[in-house]
Design a protein around this motif. Structure first.
Motif, short mmCIF file in Angstrom:
data_model
loop_
_atom_site.label_atom_id
_atom_site.label_comp_id
_atom_site.label_asym_id
_atom_site.label_seq_id
_atom_site.Cartn_x
_atom_site.Cartn_y
_atom_site.Cartn_z
N VAL A 1 60.53 4.37 30.98
CA VAL A 1 61.61 5.36 31.06
C VAL A 1 61.71 5.92 32.47
CG1 VAL A 1 62.33 7.65 30.29
CG2 VAL A 1 61.55 5.97 28.61
N ARG A 2 60.56 6.24 33.07
CA ARG A 2 60.57 6.78 34.44
C ARG A 2 61.17 5.79 35.41
NH1 ARG A 2 57.86 6.65 39.03
NH2 ARG A 2 56.50 5.00 38.28
N ARG A 3 60.75 4.50 35.29
CA ARG A 3 61.30 3.48 36.18
C ARG A 3 62.79 3.30 35.96
NH1 ARG A 3 58.16 -0.57 38.41
NH2 ARG A 3 60.20 -1.40 39.01
N GLY A 4 63.22 3.36 34.69
CA GLY A 4 64.63 3.21 34.40
C GLY A 4 65.46 4.33 35.00
N ARG A 5 64.96 5.55 34.91
CA ARG A 5 65.66 6.69 35.49
C ARG A 5 65.73 6.58 37.00
NH1 ARG A 5 62.83 11.42 31.83
NH2 ARG A 5 64.18 11.21 30.00
N ARG A 6 64.63 6.10 37.61
CA ARG A 6 64.61 5.98 39.07
C ARG A 6 65.62 4.93 39.53
NH1 ARG A 6 58.95 4.57 41.61
NH2 ARG A 6 59.57 2.44 41.10
N LYS A 7 65.69 3.81 38.79
CA LYS A 7 66.65 2.78 39.16
C LYS A 7 68.08 3.29 38.99
CE LYS A 7 64.12 -1.52 38.56
NZ LYS A 7 64.14 -2.86 37.94
N LEU A 8 68.31 4.02 37.88
CA LEU A 8 69.63 4.58 37.66
C LEU A 8 69.98 5.57 38.76
CD1 LEU A 8 72.13 4.89 35.88
CD2 LEU A 8 70.90 6.64 34.58
N GLY A 9 68.98 6.39 39.16
CA GLY A 9 69.21 7.35 40.23
C GLY A 9 69.55 6.67 41.55
N GLU A 10 68.88 5.55 41.83
CA GLU A 10 69.16 4.80 43.06
C GLU A 10 70.56 4.22 43.04
OE1 GLU A 10 66.00 2.02 43.10
OE2 GLU A 10 64.52 3.43 43.92
N LYS A 11 70.98 3.71 41.88
CA LYS A 11 72.33 3.16 41.77
C LYS A 11 73.38 4.25 41.98
CE LYS A 11 71.30 -0.71 38.67
NZ LYS A 11 71.54 -1.29 37.32
N ILE A 12 73.13 5.42 41.35
CA ILE A 12 74.07 6.53 41.50
C ILE A 12 74.14 6.98 42.97
CG2 ILE A 12 74.46 8.96 40.92
CD1 ILE A 12 73.31 8.33 38.14
N LYS A 13 72.97 7.01 43.61
CA LYS A 13 72.94 7.42 45.02
C LYS A 13 73.72 6.46 45.90
CE LYS A 13 69.74 8.43 48.80
NZ LYS A 13 68.32 8.47 49.21
N ARG A 14 73.53 5.16 45.68
CA ARG A 14 74.26 4.16 46.47
C ARG A 14 75.76 4.26 46.22
NH1 ARG A 14 69.80 0.82 45.05
NH2 ARG A 14 71.01 -0.13 43.36
N ALA A 15 76.11 4.45 44.94
CA ALA A 15 77.54 4.57 44.62
C ALA A 15 78.14 5.80 45.29
CB ALA A 15 77.73 4.64 43.10
N ALA A 16 77.39 6.92 45.27
CA ALA A 16 77.88 8.15 45.89
C ALA A 16 78.05 7.97 47.40
CB ALA A 16 76.91 9.30 45.59
N GLU A 17 77.13 7.25 48.03
CA GLU A 17 77.23 7.02 49.47
C GLU A 17 78.47 6.19 49.80
OE1 GLU A 17 73.52 5.20 50.36
OE2 GLU A 17 72.45 7.10 50.62
N LYS A 18 78.74 5.18 48.97
CA LYS A 18 79.93 4.36 49.22
C LYS A 18 81.21 5.18 49.07
CE LYS A 18 77.98 -0.12 47.93
NZ LYS A 18 78.06 -1.26 46.99
N ILE A 19 81.23 6.02 48.02
CA ILE A 19 82.41 6.88 47.82
C ILE A 19 82.57 7.84 48.99
CG2 ILE A 19 83.36 8.73 46.38
CD1 ILE A 19 82.07 7.32 43.96
N GLY A 20 81.45 8.40 49.44
CA GLY A 20 81.50 9.32 50.58
C GLY A 20 82.02 8.65 51.84
N ASN A 21 81.60 7.42 52.06
CA ASN A 21 82.06 6.69 53.25
C ASN A 21 83.56 6.42 53.18
OD1 ASN A 21 79.49 6.58 54.34
ND2 ASN A 21 79.00 4.62 53.35
N LYS A 22 84.02 6.05 51.99
CA LYS A 22 85.44 5.77 51.84
C LYS A 22 86.27 7.04 52.05
CE LYS A 22 84.95 1.75 48.82
NZ LYS A 22 85.19 1.18 47.47
N ILE A 23 85.79 8.15 51.51
CA ILE A 23 86.50 9.42 51.70
C ILE A 23 86.51 9.80 53.17
CG2 ILE A 23 86.40 11.91 51.23
CD1 ILE A 23 85.37 11.21 48.44
N GLY A 24 85.41 9.58 53.85
CA GLY A 24 85.34 9.89 55.28
C GLY A 24 86.34 9.08 56.08
N ARG A 25 86.45 7.79 55.76
CA ARG A 25 87.41 6.94 56.49
C ARG A 25 88.85 7.35 56.18
NH1 ARG A 25 83.83 2.95 54.82
NH2 ARG A 25 85.28 2.17 53.23
N LEU A 26 89.07 7.78 54.91
CA LEU A 26 90.41 8.17 54.50
C LEU A 26 90.92 9.35 55.32
CD1 LEU A 26 92.80 7.87 52.48
CD2 LEU A 26 91.57 9.48 50.98
N PHE A 27 90.00 10.27 55.66
CA PHE A 27 90.40 11.45 56.44
C PHE A 27 90.06 11.31 57.91
CE2 PHE A 27 90.24 13.04 52.11
CZ PHE A 27 91.39 13.80 52.04
N GLY A 28 89.86 10.08 58.34
CA GLY A 28 89.68 9.84 59.76
C GLY A 28 88.26 9.94 60.24
#
Length: 256
Positions: free
Chosen positions: A218-245
Motif C-alpha cells: 500500500v505504501r509503495r502504491g501510494r508513493r507511485k501514485l504520488g509521483e504520477k500526480i506530481k509529474r502530471a502537475a508539473e506538466k500542467i504547470g509548464n503548459k500554463i506557464g507557456r500559455l501566459f508567456g
C-alpha cells in the motif's frame, strides 16, 4: 528367598535395565529424532519440503539449538525458500521425555529471513502454507491416549526480516517483521499435538508477515501514485506557464 522369587527379581531387574538403556538411547539421539520429526511431519503439514541442518540438545541440561531450517515454497512460486532460519535455541524439560506430555521450556528464533511472494492481492506463498497447516491440523484424528503431546512454555520470534515480492506491481523490498512472543502453548488443554503446536506457533508469525507485506505494498502504491500526480502537475504547470508567456522549464517541446 525362593528360587522363583530370585527369577522374578532377576527378570524385573533385566527389564528395568533394558528400559533404562532404551531411554538412554532415545535421549542420546534426541537431536536426530527431532530433526527427522521436523522434516517428515513438517513437510506433511506445510505441503512443501521442510529441511533442517542439525539439532543438538544436551542430555544433561536439555538446552540446545537448531541450524539451517528451511521451508520451501509451495508449487507455483519461484522465489526460493519461504522461511530460512539460520539458527534457533531450544530448551526441553528432560524429565518429561518419558511421559505423555513433553514440555518445551523455550523456543527462540533470531534473525530469520522470510519471503512473501504475491501472485494476486489474495494469493501468496505464505498464505498457501498457512492454509495447508490449517487443513493438516484439522484432519488429524481426535485425541488419542497414545499420542505424545507438547507444551511450549515460551516462543520468541525476534529480529527477523521479510522480503516482499509482488512482481506485477514492481514491488521488491526487504522490511523488518514485528517480533512475536507467545507463552503457554498447549497449557490449558494439557498439551497439543505437533500439528496443533506448529499451527499455533506459525500462524501469528505468518499473520505479522502478511500484514507487514500488505502495508508495504500500500505504501509503495501510494508513493507511485504520488509521483504520477506530481509529474502530471508539473506538466500542467509548464503548459500554463507557456500559455501566459512563461519560460519552458519542463522542456516538453524541446525548445522553440
Amino acid at each position: 528367598m525362593t528360587q522363583r522369587a530370585k527369577y522374578l527379581l532377576g527378570g524385573t531387574a533385566a527389564i528395568a535395565i533394558a528400559l533404562g538403556l532404551a531411554v538412554a538411547v532415545v535421549i542420546g539421539n534426541l537431536g536426530r529424532l527431532i530433526k527427522q520429526g521436523v522434516e517428515y511431519y513438517g513437510s506433511q503439514a506445510t505441503g512443501t519440503a521442510v529441511t533442517i541442518g542439525a539439532v543438538e540438545v544436551s542430555i544433561f541440561s536439555g538446552k540446545g539449538g537448531l541450524r539451517d531450517l528451511a521451508i520451501a515454497n509451495p508449487e507455483g512460486f519461484d522465489s526460493g525458500a519461504a522461511f530460512r532460519i539460520a539458527a534457533g535455541d531450544i530448551a526441553i524439560d528432560m524429565a518429561t521425555l518419558t511421559g505423555d506430555i513433553v514440555v518445551v521450556e523455550s523456543l527462540t528464533v533470531n534473525a530469520a529471513h522470510l519471503t512473501v511472494e504475491f501472485q494476486t492481492p489474495t494469493r501468496s506463498n505464505l498464505g498457501v502454507i498457512m492454509d495447508n497447516l490449517q487443513r493438516y491440523a484439522a484432519a488429524q484424528p481426535a485425541t488419542e491416549e497414545t499420542a505424545i503431546k507438547l507444551i511450549v512454555k515460551r516462543f520468541a520470534f525476534r529480529n527477523c526480516e521479510l522480503q516482499v515480492l509482488y512482481r506485477d506491481l514492481g514491488v521488491e523490498e526487504t522490511i523488518p517483521i514485528p517480533d512475536v512472543v507467545l507463552s503457554g502453548i498447549g497449557r490449558k488443554s494439557a498439551g497439543v499435538t505437533a500439528a496443533e503446536a506448529s499451527l499455533q506457533l506459525l500462524q501469528p508469525v505468518i499473520d505479522q508477515a502478511l500484514a507487514a507485506a500488505r502495508d508495504e505494498i500500500v505504501r509503495r502504491g501510494r508513493r507511485k501514485l504520488g509521483e504520477k500526480i506530481k509529474r502530471a502537475a508539473e506538466k500542467i504547470g509548464n503548459k500554463i506557464g507557456r500559455l501566459f508567456g512563461g519560460g519552458d522549464d519542463g522542456g516538453d517541446d524541446g525548445g522553440g
